[in-house]
Scaffold this active site. Sequence first.
Site, PDB file in Angstrom:
ATOM      1  N   GLN A  83      38.895  22.444 -98.231  1.00 35.82           N
ATOM      2  CA  GLN A  83      39.127  23.881 -97.445  1.00 35.82           C
ATOM      3  C   GLN A  83      39.691  24.795 -97.119  1.00 35.82           C
ATOM      4  OE1 GLN A  83      35.351  24.749 -97.180  1.00 35.82           O
ATOM      5  NE2 GLN A  83      34.722  22.349 -97.516  1.00 35.82           N
TER       6      GLN A  83
ATOM      7  N   ALA B 109      39.441  22.433-107.158  1.00 31.12           N
ATOM      8  CA  ALA B 109      38.874  23.946-107.630  1.00 31.12           C
ATOM      9  C   ALA B 109      37.646  24.553-107.288  1.00 31.12           C
ATOM     10  CB  ALA B 109      39.154  23.848-109.189  1.00 31.12           C
TER      11      ALA B 109
ATOM     12  N   THR C   7      41.502  11.475-120.684  1.00 29.70           N
ATOM     13  CA  THR C   7      41.682  12.964-121.748  1.00 29.70           C
ATOM     14  C   THR C   7      41.319  13.848-120.226  1.00 29.70           C
ATOM     15  OG1 THR C   7      41.074  11.683-123.137  1.00 29.70           O
ATOM     16  CG2 THR C   7      40.560  14.437-123.203  1.00 29.70           C
TER      17      THR C   7
ATOM     18  N   CYS D 158      22.744  16.583 -91.465  1.00 32.14           N
ATOM     19  CA  CYS D 158      23.872  16.278 -92.464  1.00 32.14           C
ATOM     20  C   CYS D 158      23.694  16.460 -93.970  1.00 32.14           C
ATOM     21  CB  CYS D 158      23.523  13.978 -93.336  1.00 32.14           C
ATOM     22  SG  CYS D 158      23.807  12.886 -91.903  1.00 32.14           S
TER      23      CYS D 158
END
Length: 395
Positions: A181, A202, A239, A325
């Site tokens: 964050q 990201a 990969t 939650c």
Amino acid sequence: MQLPIYMDCHSTTPVDARVLGAMLPYFNADFGNAASRTHSFGWAAEAAVDRAREQVAALLGATAREIVFTSGATESNALALRGAAAVLRARGDHLVTTAIEHKAVLDTCRQLAREGFRLTIVPVGADGIVDAAAIGKAIEPGTILVSVMAANNEIGTLQPLAAIGALCRARGVLFHTDAAQAVGKIPLAVEALGIDLLSCSAHKLYGPKGVGALYLRRRVRIDPQTQGGGQERGLRSGTLNVPGIVGLGSACAIAAAEMPVEAPRLQALRDRLWSGIRAALPDVIVNGSMRDRLPHNLNVSFAGVQGESLLMMMNDVAVSPGAACDSANAEPSHVARAIGVPDDLARSSLRFGLGRFTTEAEVDYAIRKVVQSVERLRRESPLYASPSSGSGEDT
Ligand SMILES: *Cc1c(COP(=O)(O)O)cnc(C)c1O
């Protein structure tokens, strides 16, 4: 202004158009495998990954060699915690974390505890901040790692990383921070803060979902948690997600360039939101410190209303329950419990996460919407009688 309005930037953020533009060539033009060393397709992909590694490192004050690409903060947290625990098992068996960590950290620590590690979960104050001295007290001779998040994803509170980092360094204990964050939102310099491992993602900073990074301080050893092609210096086989990695790099570069202007802009919008709500409504309580807080976070309880009904009435403003939650679960979150919010107030809270594309007009709309909704729900509620309205006892 277009409806609905998105104010849930702690859950995820839209991909910035500039980030998307940077990514696009790597889907079909420069689509090579970054591990292919025998042709230009591979070289182009590798060069793009190298550039992104520099961009991520620059934002954190790290070097490119210290960045390991992953699928996101969840994986980075698991790799950091499990990887360090495995290497240091012979030296000690004790882990320290806090009561308000993201589940990706808390549940990984709990799993390690089931596998034989000892775990201390340090409580936080009512302000949602852990006392660095309490972390210091929790460290014992067998402690190998401390994990404290940089900024909380529900209430936005900032943790005293520099003090904890200094403590850990003095005691020879690794310091990991889940900074999903905080990265790109507030300045974070791994050296000055004494951080050994840092997780980021990201999609929390206007990049794509499914890609993240782990900062791993030079000379810190961790065990890989997957085996295979030996990518990322053997630490994370698989990969590389080249377009995603390019997106993360681009998102980091943009955040670094714009933070000095963007952070104060967001803080002003957040403060406008809070003063607008507070001026119009009695009995609203902010959860967590207002001072040591992400500039774009507001988490408020509205006494006397049901959070679910409030969310339903806020249909064209996308926000999250502040301390449940998830939307489908009325149980107060572990964060609400940890800071001592009573269950009824926890159930009446909303989390606002402003972002790069939030405008003043949207903030003003959100204020009107939340004020109207709370006023109506309170009028209809037999349980709500405002203490400040002087209308007497609840019946
Ligand atoms: C979003 C978030 C995560 C999970 O990140 P992913 O990249 O979605 O796996 C972990 N920790 C915190 C604090 C977060 O906000």
